[in-house]
Design a protein around this motif. Structure first.
Motif, mmCIF file in Angstrom:
data_model
loop_
_atom_site.group_PDB
_atom_site.id
_atom_site.type_symbol
_atom_site.label_atom_id
_atom_site.label_comp_id
_atom_site.label_asym_id
_atom_site.label_seq_id
_atom_site.Cartn_x
_atom_site.Cartn_y
_atom_site.Cartn_z
ATOM 1 N N ALA A 74 0.448 -1.932 0.272
ATOM 2 C CA ALA A 74 -0.058 0.307 -0.287
ATOM 3 C C ALA A 74 1.059 1.184 0.183
ATOM 4 O O ALA A 74 1.238 2.142 -1.151
ATOM 5 C CB ALA A 74 -0.985 -0.029 1.435
ATOM 6 N N ILE A 75 2.199 1.238 0.890
ATOM 7 C CA ILE A 75 2.775 2.580 1.150
ATOM 8 C C ILE A 75 3.769 2.490 -0.844
ATOM 9 O O ILE A 75 3.615 3.698 -1.024
ATOM 10 C CB ILE A 75 3.632 2.185 1.635
ATOM 11 C CG1 ILE A 75 3.575 2.628 2.850
ATOM 12 C CG2 ILE A 75 4.940 3.201 2.082
ATOM 13 C CD1 ILE A 75 3.902 2.024 4.327
ATOM 14 N N VAL A 81 1.486 6.774 -6.850
ATOM 15 C CA VAL A 81 0.651 7.837 -7.762
ATOM 16 C C VAL A 81 0.481 9.052 -6.084
ATOM 17 O O VAL A 81 -0.150 9.933 -6.789
ATOM 18 C CB VAL A 81 -1.028 7.037 -7.825
ATOM 19 C CG1 VAL A 81 -1.173 5.828 -8.249
ATOM 20 C CG2 VAL A 81 -1.450 6.585 -6.394
ATOM 21 N N ARG A 82 1.146 9.140 -5.814
ATOM 22 C CA ARG A 82 0.901 10.332 -4.838
ATOM 23 C C ARG A 82 -0.310 10.576 -3.837
ATOM 24 O O ARG A 82 -0.094 12.303 -4.321
ATOM 25 C CB ARG A 82 1.252 10.872 -5.281
ATOM 26 C CG ARG A 82 3.210 11.382 -6.457
ATOM 27 C CD ARG A 82 4.004 12.293 -6.784
ATOM 28 N NE ARG A 82 4.896 11.830 -7.252
ATOM 29 C CZ ARG A 82 5.685 12.515 -8.303
ATOM 30 N NH1 ARG A 82 5.069 13.383 -9.101
ATOM 31 N NH2 ARG A 82 7.359 11.978 -8.299
ATOM 32 N N TRP A 83 -0.415 9.987 -3.103
ATOM 33 C CA TRP A 83 -1.693 10.340 -2.473
ATOM 34 C C TRP A 83 -1.434 10.726 -1.275
ATOM 35 O O TRP A 83 -0.054 10.956 -1.106
ATOM 36 C CB TRP A 83 -2.126 8.422 -1.438
ATOM 37 C CG TRP A 83 -2.723 7.598 -3.226
ATOM 38 C CD1 TRP A 83 -3.246 8.358 -4.123
ATOM 39 C CD2 TRP A 83 -3.183 6.729 -2.539
ATOM 40 N NE1 TRP A 83 -4.268 6.409 -4.435
ATOM 41 C CE2 TRP A 83 -3.917 6.282 -3.376
ATOM 42 C CE3 TRP A 83 -2.476 6.173 -1.732
ATOM 43 C CZ2 TRP A 83 -4.507 4.933 -4.119
ATOM 44 C CZ3 TRP A 83 -3.543 4.477 -1.857
ATOM 45 C CH2 TRP A 83 -4.125 3.601 -2.790
ATOM 46 N N PRO A 84 -2.305 11.663 -0.965
ATOM 47 C CA PRO A 84 -1.848 12.492 0.356
ATOM 48 C C PRO A 84 -1.564 11.406 1.360
ATOM 49 O O PRO A 84 -2.599 10.699 1.459
ATOM 50 C CB PRO A 84 -2.887 13.343 0.694
ATOM 51 C CG PRO A 84 -3.840 12.832 -0.120
ATOM 52 C CD PRO A 84 -3.529 11.900 -1.824
ATOM 53 N N THR A 109 -9.147 1.614 -5.790
ATOM 54 C CA THR A 109 -8.447 0.407 -8.135
ATOM 55 C C THR A 109 -9.441 1.318 -8.524
ATOM 56 O O THR A 109 -8.443 2.437 -9.731
ATOM 57 C CB THR A 109 -8.966 -1.020 -7.347
ATOM 58 O OG1 THR A 109 -8.323 -1.618 -6.873
ATOM 59 C CG2 THR A 109 -8.843 -0.895 -8.790
ATOM 60 N N ARG A 110 -10.428 1.688 -8.192
ATOM 61 C CA ARG A 110 -11.090 2.966 -9.189
ATOM 62 C C ARG A 110 -10.885 4.185 -9.662
ATOM 63 O O ARG A 110 -10.507 4.580 -10.497
ATOM 64 C CB ARG A 110 -12.936 2.932 -8.247
ATOM 65 C CG ARG A 110 -13.688 3.108 -9.442
ATOM 66 C CD ARG A 110 -15.477 3.242 -8.716
ATOM 67 N NE ARG A 110 -15.423 4.213 -7.778
ATOM 68 C CZ ARG A 110 -16.048 4.261 -6.616
ATOM 69 N NH1 ARG A 110 -17.356 3.447 -7.679
ATOM 70 N NH2 ARG A 110 -16.115 4.401 -5.750
ATOM 71 N N GLU A 111 -10.268 5.340 -8.568
ATOM 72 C CA GLU A 111 -9.203 6.061 -8.119
ATOM 73 C C GLU A 111 -8.219 5.776 -9.044
ATOM 74 O O GLU A 111 -7.867 6.508 -9.741
ATOM 75 C CB GLU A 111 -9.279 6.162 -6.816
ATOM 76 C CG GLU A 111 -9.938 6.491 -6.155
ATOM 77 C CD GLU A 111 -10.146 7.469 -5.246
ATOM 78 O OE1 GLU A 111 -10.926 7.557 -3.645
ATOM 79 O OE2 GLU A 111 -8.875 6.966 -4.440
ATOM 80 N N VAL A 112 -7.483 5.252 -9.080
ATOM 81 C CA VAL A 112 -6.225 5.262 -10.069
ATOM 82 C C VAL A 112 -5.939 4.561 -10.541
ATOM 83 O O VAL A 112 -5.467 5.481 -12.289
ATOM 84 C CB VAL A 112 -4.969 3.843 -8.393
ATOM 85 C CG1 VAL A 112 -4.145 3.673 -9.442
ATOM 86 C CG2 VAL A 112 -4.470 3.627 -7.666
ATOM 87 N N ARG A 113 -7.715 3.695 -11.490
ATOM 88 C CA ARG A 113 -7.856 3.520 -13.135
ATOM 89 C C ARG A 113 -7.674 4.664 -13.424
ATOM 90 O O ARG A 113 -7.955 5.326 -14.602
ATOM 91 C CB ARG A 113 -8.279 1.830 -12.515
ATOM 92 C CG ARG A 113 -8.092 0.817 -12.716
ATOM 93 C CD ARG A 113 -9.218 -0.314 -12.856
ATOM 94 N NE ARG A 113 -8.177 -1.854 -12.561
ATOM 95 C CZ ARG A 113 -9.189 -2.562 -12.811
ATOM 96 N NH1 ARG A 113 -10.728 -2.934 -12.670
ATOM 97 N NH2 ARG A 113 -7.758 -3.641 -12.100
#
Length: 118
Positions: A74-75, A81-84, A109-113
């Motif tokens: 996850a990290i 993808v540079r999540w906050p 998954t939906r967000e990254v895709r």
């Protein structure tokens, strides 16, 4: 600096789609494996403390190690993808609450895709 300066017109550096796709797949697999082991851990705790059955003593150890690998995956994905930090922390905690890892995995998954077209 002028408007044609490459420093001001450069786009942020992003990971290649293949690296994001690989990180996403690893994260998804570990989210599901972690969620399944967590559900087995809940069953083991109910059997142990509710019925006095001590037959599944290996489950907490396996879940702990699987969760550790989940944290790493996850990290890895969050860095690529540079999540906050808040989104990363919620994703990491999702592996500790029954059924939440499945839900958060679906959302992430939906967000990254959608964001990276992978």
């Amino acid at each position: 600096m002028s408007s044609t300066d490459p420093v001001t017109t450069a786009k942020p550096v992003t990971q290649p789609a293949s690296k994001i796709r690989g990180a996403l797949l690893r994260y998804r697999v570990l989210a599901w494996v972690t969620g399944l082991w967590l559900l087995l851990l809940v069953v083991e705790l109910i059997l142990k403390y509710g019925f006095g059955v001590d037959s599944l003593d290996f489950v907490p150890i396996v879940h702990g190690w699987v969760y550790f690998v989940y944290l790493i995956m996850a990290i890895d994905l969050s860095i690529r993808v540079r999540w906050p930090i808040g989104k990363t922390v919620v994703t990491l905690i999702a592996g500790t609450i029954p059924f939440l890892s499945f839900y958060v995995e679906h959302i992430r998954t939906r967000e990254v895709r959608a964001q990276f077209d992978v």
